[in-house]
Design an enzyme around this catalytic site. Structure first.
Site, PDB file in Angstrom:
ATOM      1  N   LYS A  21      28.289  35.726  40.725  1.00  0.00           N
ATOM      2  CA  LYS A  21      27.745  36.307  41.877  1.00  0.00           C
ATOM      3  C   LYS A  21      27.121  35.562  42.944  1.00  0.00           C
ATOM      4  O   LYS A  21      26.302  35.746  43.669  1.00  0.00           O
ATOM      5  CB  LYS A  21      27.022  37.349  41.701  1.00  0.00           C
ATOM      6  CG  LYS A  21      27.477  38.461  40.513  1.00  0.00           C
ATOM      7  CD  LYS A  21      28.734  39.011  40.895  1.00  0.00           C
ATOM      8  CE  LYS A  21      29.093  39.490  42.270  1.00  0.00           C
ATOM      9  NZ  LYS A  21      30.671  39.618  42.507  1.00  0.00           N
TER      10      LYS A  21
ATOM     11  N   THR B 109      31.856  33.094  44.217  1.00  0.00           N
ATOM     12  CA  THR B 109      32.799  32.315  43.783  1.00  0.00           C
ATOM     13  C   THR B 109      34.142  32.708  44.245  1.00  0.00           C
ATOM     14  O   THR B 109      34.957  31.798  44.503  1.00  0.00           O
ATOM     15  CB  THR B 109      32.988  32.656  42.265  1.00  0.00           C
ATOM     16  OG1 THR B 109      31.364  32.781  41.757  1.00  0.00           O
ATOM     17  CG2 THR B 109      33.678  31.718  41.421  1.00  0.00           C
ATOM     18  N   THR B 110      34.467  33.959  44.358  1.00  0.00           N
ATOM     19  CA  THR B 110      35.772  34.408  44.868  1.00  0.00           C
ATOM     20  C   THR B 110      35.980  33.954  46.418  1.00  0.00           C
ATOM     21  O   THR B 110      37.198  33.036  46.857  1.00  0.00           O
ATOM     22  CB  THR B 110      35.935  35.697  44.817  1.00  0.00           C
ATOM     23  OG1 THR B 110      35.953  36.283  43.678  1.00  0.00           O
ATOM     24  CG2 THR B 110      37.347  36.163  45.390  1.00  0.00           C
TER      25      THR B 110
ATOM     26  N   HIS C 130      32.499  29.960  35.385  1.00  0.00           N
ATOM     27  CA  HIS C 130      31.088  30.453  35.516  1.00  0.00           C
ATOM     28  C   HIS C 130      30.519  29.554  34.398  1.00  0.00           C
ATOM     29  O   HIS C 130      28.962  29.831  34.235  1.00  0.00           O
ATOM     30  CB  HIS C 130      30.932  31.659  35.493  1.00  0.00           C
ATOM     31  CG  HIS C 130      31.246  32.716  36.437  1.00  0.00           C
ATOM     32  ND1 HIS C 130      31.144  32.221  37.908  1.00  0.00           N
ATOM     33  CD2 HIS C 130      32.044  33.629  36.466  1.00  0.00           C
ATOM     34  CE1 HIS C 130      31.536  33.132  38.595  1.00  0.00           C
ATOM     35  NE2 HIS C 130      32.202  34.158  37.813  1.00  0.00           N
TER      36      HIS C 130
ATOM     37  N   PHE D  31      34.697  45.725  44.899  1.00  0.00           N
ATOM     38  CA  PHE D  31      34.402  44.118  44.633  1.00  0.00           C
ATOM     39  C   PHE D  31      34.002  43.486  46.016  1.00  0.00           C
ATOM     40  O   PHE D  31      32.894  42.671  45.821  1.00  0.00           O
ATOM     41  CB  PHE D  31      35.759  43.766  44.029  1.00  0.00           C
ATOM     42  CG  PHE D  31      35.715  42.096  43.655  1.00  0.00           C
ATOM     43  CD1 PHE D  31      34.832  41.749  42.679  1.00  0.00           C
ATOM     44  CD2 PHE D  31      35.791  41.096  44.621  1.00  0.00           C
ATOM     45  CE1 PHE D  31      34.842  40.511  42.165  1.00  0.00           C
ATOM     46  CE2 PHE D  31      35.777  39.698  44.023  1.00  0.00           C
ATOM     47  CZ  PHE D  31      35.271  39.543  43.053  1.00  0.00           C
TER      48      PHE D  31
ATOM     49  N   LYS E 221      38.519  27.673  38.631  1.00  0.00           N
ATOM     50  CA  LYS E 221      37.146  28.466  38.657  1.00  0.00           C
ATOM     51  C   LYS E 221      36.532  28.405  37.288  1.00  0.00           C
ATOM     52  O   LYS E 221      37.248  28.699  36.254  1.00  0.00           O
ATOM     53  CB  LYS E 221      37.271  29.705  39.272  1.00  0.00           C
ATOM     54  CG  LYS E 221      36.451  30.976  38.978  1.00  0.00           C
ATOM     55  CD  LYS E 221      36.807  32.130  39.458  1.00  0.00           C
ATOM     56  CE  LYS E 221      35.864  33.171  39.026  1.00  0.00           C
ATOM     57  NZ  LYS E 221      36.222  34.608  39.512  1.00  0.00           N
TER      58      LYS E 221
ATOM     59  N   THR F  27      39.018  32.708  56.024  1.00  0.00           N
ATOM     60  CA  THR F  27      38.402  32.973  54.704  1.00  0.00           C
ATOM     61  C   THR F  27      37.004  33.832  55.308  1.00  0.00           C
ATOM     62  O   THR F  27      36.271  33.630  54.238  1.00  0.00           O
ATOM     63  CB  THR F  27      38.080  31.587  53.997  1.00  0.00           C
ATOM     64  OG1 THR F  27      37.298  30.578  54.967  1.00  0.00           O
ATOM     65  CG2 THR F  27      39.472  30.917  53.626  1.00  0.00           C
TER      66      THR F  27
END
Length: 395
Positions: free
Chosen positions: A117, A120-121, A206, A355, A204, A324
């Site tokens: 959170k 990242t996306t 975490h 999301f 990617k 973006t």
């Protein structure tokens, strides 16, 4: 399988034959998916006490496990804690931990490392676009974001009785077999997709730096993005309620306490951040903040442009900035992949948002009681007060 995905399959398969190695599967939804059963855990796995990273493994049990399973109904297969660090994962992490630690890196790899959170996306879309779609004309941009940027430890999060099973005829599995012929899904679909992806790979994770390969910063580049803790908690609370693999049903007050106690999935944010902050001056690590990317977007894109050596023009960066932006990404329905709704608690998403919710700086305001905010302030002072970081809590 849509035309874009099919053409990707065909082009990458041809590349595969030319380069004698596999390529990115065509369909990888951002959402959590239950794949065919992982290989059964052997007795030796259950007694594992040490990982290649040097961490000791402890299985949660008794009241501690019961509390987690009561509040987090998606954690149906048990949990393990790693020390040092108090990193917390589903038990399936044991199956993959050493593979993550020994992951074979390439010189052109860029790893996007964030605590959950922290945008990242968004960072995935920004970096992939800068590296692969600078003129916004790459047809592969229509594919789901996790088809373009592999989420290396996603397999760890998949095993839950709350998730539907993906059958062999699902586009994900068809794509996996096409791009990784002969590979066994039980060995980790997303892990193997990261291994098979063509250069230049953007990956990617975490995971904290201590759980990633020791030679990471000497081999590849890392972009680490942090975020202020108050917004993380609010965003993670929403995330944990809408995704069935977490299926958090406890109170917001208890959720805040889980965070302060370093007691939910992935473990302590402060240590995750400190490990990266310690390496912030390494030439192969770029440390940035969600708030800066939001408030000073062009400035941050220029910094990324220099770090990644993408050599983009100011016009290209401006176009990427717009492409973006949160509103543009939210409007693109392809980012999460087809059939994503089956992995969400739709009653919650319909009421509170899905999301892509707000993507703002300062969304925490009005969410905490005076007592909760005081506890968080004390936590920040205790755990991050020794760092020269002034988190931005508003626009």
């Amino acid at each position: 399988m849509n035309d874009t995905v099919t053409s990707w399959c065909e082009s990458t398969t041809q590349q595969q034959h030319r380069s004698s190695r596999t390529s990115i599967p065509p369909y990888v939804p951002t959402t959590i998916i239950l794949l065919p059963a992982t290989k059964p855990t052997m007795c030796s796995d259950l007694t594992t006490t040490s990982l290649a990273s040097g961490h000791e493994v402890t299985h949660l049990e008794g009241e501690e496990l019961a509390r987690q399973e009561k509040d987090w109904e998606g954690y149906t297969e048990g949990l393990v804690r790693l020390t040092p660090g108090r990193w917390l994962f589903p038990t399936t992490f044991i199956q993959y931990a050493d593979k993550y630690y020994h992951f074979k890196l390439h010189e052109k790899d860029v790893l996007l490392v964030t605590y959950p959170k922290c945008g990242t996306t968004w960072l995935q879309e920004v970096v992939w676009t800068m590296r692969n779609n600078p003129n916004l004309d790459n047809p592969m941009a229509k594919a789901p974001v996790n088809a373009r940027v592999s989420f290396i430890e996603m397999d760890t999060l998949l095993k839950s009785k709350k998730l539907p099973e993906i059958k062999p005829d699902h586009p994900l599995m068809k794509g996996f077999q096409m791009m990784c012929p002969g590979s066994d899904p039980a060995d980790g679909v997303f892990l193997q997709m990261a291994e098979c992806a063509p250069d230049p790979r953007t990956i990617k994770t975490h995971l904290s730096l201590s759980l990633l390969p020791q030679n990471l910063l000497d081999t590849s580049k890392v972009v680490y993005m942090a975020r202020n803790p108050k917004d993380i908690i609010v965003s993670f609370f929403h995330h944990s309620r809408i995704f069935k693999n977490h299926n958090y049903t406890g109170t917001f007050d208890d959720f805040v306490q889980y965070f302060l106690d370093d007691d939910f999935i992935y473990g302590p944010y402060w240590l995750h951040l400190k490990e990266a902050w310690k390496q912030r001056n390494h030439p192969n690590l770029h440390f940035m903040f969600f708030e800066d990317l939001k408030n000073n977007n062009m400035e941050e894109l220029n910094k990324l442009n220099n770090f990644l050596n993408t050599k983009l023009t100011e016009e290209q960066l401006k176009n990427i900035s717009h492409y973006t932006s949160f509103s543009e990404m939210k409007a693109r329905g392809n980012l999460l992949g087809d059939g994503a709704n089956m992995f969400f608690n739709l009653d919650i998403t319909n009421k509170d948002g899905g999301f892509f919710r707000k993507g703002e700086v300062g969304s925490w305001k009005g969410k905490y009681t005076t007592e909760q905010e005081h506890k968080i302030d004390q936590w920040i002072k205790k755990n991050l007060g020794d760092l020269d970081i002034n988190f931005k809590y508003s626009k």
